[in-house]
Design a protein around this motif. Structure first.
Motif, short mmCIF file in Angstrom:
data_model
loop_
_atom_site.label_atom_id
_atom_site.label_comp_id
_atom_site.label_asym_id
_atom_site.label_seq_id
_atom_site.Cartn_x
_atom_site.Cartn_y
_atom_site.Cartn_z
N LEU A 147 1.09 -0.91 -0.01
CA LEU A 147 0.19 0.05 -0.11
C LEU A 147 1.31 1.10 0.12
CD1 LEU A 147 -2.62 -0.87 3.01
CD2 LEU A 147 -2.87 -0.95 0.23
N PHE A 148 2.18 1.13 0.81
CA PHE A 148 2.93 2.21 0.53
C PHE A 148 3.07 2.78 -0.81
CE2 PHE A 148 3.86 3.29 4.68
CZ PHE A 148 3.40 2.31 6.54
N VAL A 149 3.10 1.31 -1.68
CA VAL A 149 4.24 1.85 -3.16
C VAL A 149 3.30 2.12 -4.11
CG1 VAL A 149 5.29 0.35 -4.93
CG2 VAL A 149 6.33 -0.08 -2.67
N THR A 150 1.71 1.72 -3.73
CA THR A 150 0.84 2.31 -4.67
C THR A 150 0.93 4.14 -4.11
OG1 THR A 150 -0.09 0.56 -3.79
CG2 THR A 150 -1.67 2.13 -4.90
N LEU A 151 1.04 4.38 -2.70
CA LEU A 151 0.53 6.25 -2.62
C LEU A 151 1.29 7.08 -3.07
CD1 LEU A 151 -1.16 8.10 -1.50
CD2 LEU A 151 -0.27 7.74 0.89
N TRP A 152 2.94 5.87 -2.84
CA TRP A 152 4.36 6.84 -3.55
C TRP A 152 4.32 7.08 -4.53
CZ3 TRP A 152 7.18 10.24 -1.06
CH2 TRP A 152 8.53 10.63 -1.64
N LEU A 153 3.62 5.71 -5.74
CA LEU A 153 3.30 6.59 -6.91
C LEU A 153 2.31 7.24 -7.47
CD1 LEU A 153 4.02 2.65 -7.84
CD2 LEU A 153 6.56 4.38 -7.98
N VAL A 154 1.68 7.00 -6.50
CA VAL A 154 0.43 8.06 -6.55
C VAL A 154 0.97 9.51 -6.16
CG1 VAL A 154 -2.10 9.14 -5.98
CG2 VAL A 154 -1.22 6.58 -6.58
N ARG A 155 1.72 9.91 -5.68
CA ARG A 155 1.16 10.74 -4.78
C ARG A 155 3.21 11.74 -5.33
NH1 ARG A 155 2.52 15.02 -4.04
NH2 ARG A 155 2.97 16.37 -2.39
N TRP A 156 4.28 10.57 -5.70
CA TRP A 156 5.42 11.56 -6.49
C TRP A 156 4.81 11.33 -7.67
CZ3 TRP A 156 7.93 14.93 -4.07
CH2 TRP A 156 9.37 14.67 -4.89
N PHE A 157 4.70 10.51 -8.64
CA PHE A 157 4.90 10.51 -10.01
C PHE A 157 3.65 10.62 -10.25
CE2 PHE A 157 8.66 6.89 -8.39
CZ PHE A 157 9.26 8.14 -9.31
N LEU B 273 -10.30 1.97 3.04
CA LEU B 273 -10.40 1.75 3.59
C LEU B 273 -9.36 -0.34 4.20
CD1 LEU B 273 -13.40 0.56 5.58
CD2 LEU B 273 -13.45 -0.91 3.26
N VAL B 274 -8.80 -0.51 3.39
CA VAL B 274 -7.81 -1.51 3.73
C VAL B 274 -6.68 -0.35 4.55
CG1 VAL B 274 -5.93 -3.27 2.81
CG2 VAL B 274 -8.29 -3.02 1.60
N THR B 275 -6.14 0.83 3.80
CA THR B 275 -5.18 1.16 4.70
C THR B 275 -5.70 1.25 6.79
OG1 THR B 275 -5.64 2.95 4.03
CG2 THR B 275 -3.62 2.14 2.91
N LEU B 276 -6.92 2.00 6.53
CA LEU B 276 -7.31 2.58 7.89
C LEU B 276 -7.55 1.05 8.76
CD1 LEU B 276 -9.99 4.97 6.74
CD2 LEU B 276 -7.64 5.61 8.31
N VAL B 277 -7.91 0.29 8.01
CA VAL B 277 -8.17 -1.23 8.31
C VAL B 277 -6.84 -2.24 9.24
CG1 VAL B 277 -8.74 -3.80 8.32
CG2 VAL B 277 -10.26 -1.63 7.84
#
Length: 251
Positions: free
Chosen positions: A159-169, A239-243
């Motif tokens: 999930l960290f990789v997913t958000l990093w690719l969204v936020r940074w790239f 949802l998944v990250t919060l759970v």
């Protein structure tokens, strides 16, 4: 194992990996505790889970490659910067108390979901950014650190990789998840599985059901992510990250 036990493992694996492939990570939240609950010691459960999780990446890869949406140079960049972090993390975790590491990871993971939720437009459209030298250096450093988390703490680091690719790239969520499942699922987890396989026991008789569930869950979860809009994928990610975050913090 008896046939009924194999069926239970298959259902658990199918559901865990279906959710993971749709939201961009988190299969370990369900699958790893289930293996421990069914009687495996933690290290053996972790090694067995890591081997099975490679099938998640393979199943998702088969589906995503049909879309031809991965850039070869960027994929190699993610591997080159993330894999060394996986190795470093696997060596560092032995010196960190497990409970402290779990709480820290839980807070970080829950923070990802809150960050995404607070930014409604995040990852809804493609806007590729930070493709200069400075951008790749910072982006690679971020992937290295996430790789270290992946090597040391198994739950939810995709999930960290997913958000990093969204936020940074500047990727949209569906595109970022494709990179996460293919590269983290197959290569990062493959490196972790190989390392753990050399130092810990793997329950091979448990793997047929786990591998089949991971393979099918990865394929159909990726199919859902491709077919659904970024809004639904974003909500699933949050949802998944919060759970996962709350689960890790509470223990």
């Amino acid at each position: 194992m008896e046939l009924l036990d194999q069926f239970v493992l298959f259902i658990i694996s199918l559901l865990a990996n279906l959710l993971s492939a749709f939201s961009g990570g988190g299969a370990g939240l369900i699958q790893l505790p289930a293996l421990i609950f069914l009687g495996l010691p933690f290290v053996i459960a972790l090694a067995t889970h890591k081997v099975a999780s490679v099938a998640l990446g393979i199943g998702a890869t088969v589906r995503h490659l049909r879309e031809r949406g991965l850039e070869k140079r960027l994929a190699l960049f993610i591997l080159a910067t993330g894999l060394p972090g996986v190795v470093v993390g696997a060596n560092l975790i032995v010196d960190i108390p497990g409970r402290i590491a779990e709480v820290a990871l839980g807070m970080l993971t829950a923070g990802l979901g809150l960050y995404s939720w607070r930014r409604p437009a995040l990852g809804q459209t493609e806007s590729l950014i930070h493709r200069d030298r400075r951008g790749f250096i910072i982006g690679g450093a971020g992937l290295f650190l996430i790789g270290a988390l992946n090597g040391s703490l198994t739950s939810g680091t995709g999930l960290f990789v997913t958000l990093w690719l969204v936020r940074w790239f500047g990727f949209e969520y569906k595109r970022a998840i494709a990179y996460t499942l293919v590269l983290v699922g197959v290569f990062w987890n493959g490196a972790g599985a190989l390392t753990l396989g050399l130092i810990a026991e793997i329950r091979w008789d448990w793997l047929p059901a786990l591998l089949l569930g991971s393979l099918l869950g990865g394929y159909f979860g990726a199919h859902l992510a491709i077919r659904q809009g970024n809004r639904w994928v974003k909500r699933a990610f949050e949802l998944v990250t919060l759970v996962i975050g709350v689960k890790l913090i509470l223990g």
